[in-house]
Design a protein around this motif. Structure first.
Motif, short mmCIF file in Angstrom:
data_model
loop_
_atom_site.label_atom_id
_atom_site.label_comp_id
_atom_site.label_asym_id
_atom_site.label_seq_id
_atom_site.Cartn_x
_atom_site.Cartn_y
_atom_site.Cartn_z
N THR A 19 9.18 -9.26 5.35
CA THR A 19 9.73 -8.02 5.52
C THR A 19 9.74 -6.93 4.67
O THR A 19 10.25 -5.96 5.06
CB THR A 19 11.36 -8.19 6.18
N GLN A 49 3.45 -8.82 7.32
CA GLN A 49 4.22 -7.61 7.29
C GLN A 49 4.19 -6.81 8.53
O GLN A 49 4.93 -6.35 9.19
CB GLN A 49 4.33 -7.05 5.90
N ALA A 99 15.09 -6.86 11.04
CA ALA A 99 14.01 -7.16 10.43
C ALA A 99 13.97 -8.82 10.20
O ALA A 99 12.79 -9.38 10.30
CB ALA A 99 13.98 -6.54 8.74
#
Length: 336
Positions: A50, A226, A278
């Motif tokens: 994240t 990511q 997240a």
């Protein structure tokens, strides 16, 4: 109030398969060096996926440095360890300009923060000015030396540690700065079996520099993870669930029993909602899913909220831990 999730390109099965292979490789390489500590492993993976940072609280000797080095080695990333002391200066972290008499110019020397994984050991031993410089680098993803901005490498993860049993000569991190850490992990002693395995591995030389490294992932693999996390589907009902939990923390008197509500001095900020979103997406991907379920939100509820709830002195006097309040908050809201 009804919230809507952002539209995004759905995660494809082939991408999920690639993510599974990458994560399996990282976990295998990490597990070759670190015994147990599964929650810490998950925290490091979530932060890496994240782009967040981890605040780790534990007594000395519980493999914090080994864990940070292992996760960096598993993705072939640069790792630096900074031992915080009261005389540590901001320039010792971010870098400085050094005059070169031979050329008559100032040369810029970048500090150890310019690495992919940075272990900031005992952050509360550094002065407020040094803490501020480090936290600014964490937030802005760049440093400024001599009026020139130097971007930090990607990915960039800070693992900051605190020692809870020794407070003499330390500088308490303000709550506003604590809020900038994605998650806070509390580390406990290993079990009898794990400790015996640690000693066996040390005796076998597995931590020696000459020990062969397992097959690892790469920086590009991390950047792929990511990008994939941001596309994991977050249903509007799950988003409402997240926001409701954070809202309850700020309005506890309306939802919790009076005795528990009285312990809360300040609730969590909107950063908590962002962090929950997240972290839940990362946990979904770790579990091989392209969508978030309520369990992903609840699984790391302590790690996301324990450093964001500000409890009054009554909580300390009654030995009430933040985890007790957090569990009550989630028990007060309906699961979608």
């Amino acid at each position: 109030m009804t919230l809507t999730a952002e539209p995004s390109t759905p995660v494809q099965p082939t991408e999920l398969a690639r993510a599974h292979d990458i994560l399996t490789t990282i976990v295998r390489a990490y597990g070759a060096k670190v015994v147990g500590q599964s929650s810490l492993r998950t925290s490091l993976l979530v932060a890496m996926m994240t782009g967040g940072h981890v605040l780790l609280e534990s007594v000395p000797g519980l493999a914090k440095t080994t864990a940070a080095e292992a996760i960096a080695e598993a993705v072939q990333a640069r790792f630096k360890r900074i031992q915080c002391t009261p005389d540590l200066l901001p320039s010792d972290i971010i870098g400085t300009q050094i005059f070169d008499p031979a050329t008559g110019r100032f040369d810029t020397q970048l500090g150890p923060v310019h690495a992919n994984f940075v272990l900031l050991d005992e952050i509360n031993r550094s002065s407020a000015k040094t803490q501020s410089a480090m936290l600014e680098a964490m937030q802005e993803r760049q440093t400024s030396i001599g009026g020139v901005n130097y971007p930090l490498p990607q990915p960039f993860l800070v693992l900051a540690t605190q020692n809870p049993i020794e407070q003499e000569g330390t500088y308490h991190l303000p709550e506003a700065q604590l809020d900038r850490f994605l998650i806070k992990e509390n580390l406990d002693y290993p079990s009898l079996t794990d400790e015996a395995e640690i000693v066996r591995r040390v005796n076998s030389g597995i931590y020696d520099d000459a020990a062969p490294a397992l097959a690892s992932a790469s920086i590009d693999d991390v950047l792929f993870l990511q990008s994939l996390v941001r596309r994991v589907y977050l249903d509007p009902s799950i988003l409402n669930y997240i926001v409701q939990a954070v809202f309850v923390s700020r309005n506890a008197e309306q939802y919790l029993s009076p005795d528990l509500a009285a312990y809360i001095q300040y609730g969590a900020s909107p950063r908590a909602s962002i962090a929950f979103s997240a972290v839940a997406r990362a946990l979904a991907l770790l579990n091989g899913r392209d969508h978030v379920i309520p369990e992903d939100v609840k699984f790391f509820r302590h790690q996301v909220l324990r450093h964001r709830l500000i409890l009054g002195f009554e909580a300390a006097a009654d030995n009430v831990e933040p985890e007790t309040i957090i569990d009550a908050i989630f028990a007060a809201i309906s699961v979608p």
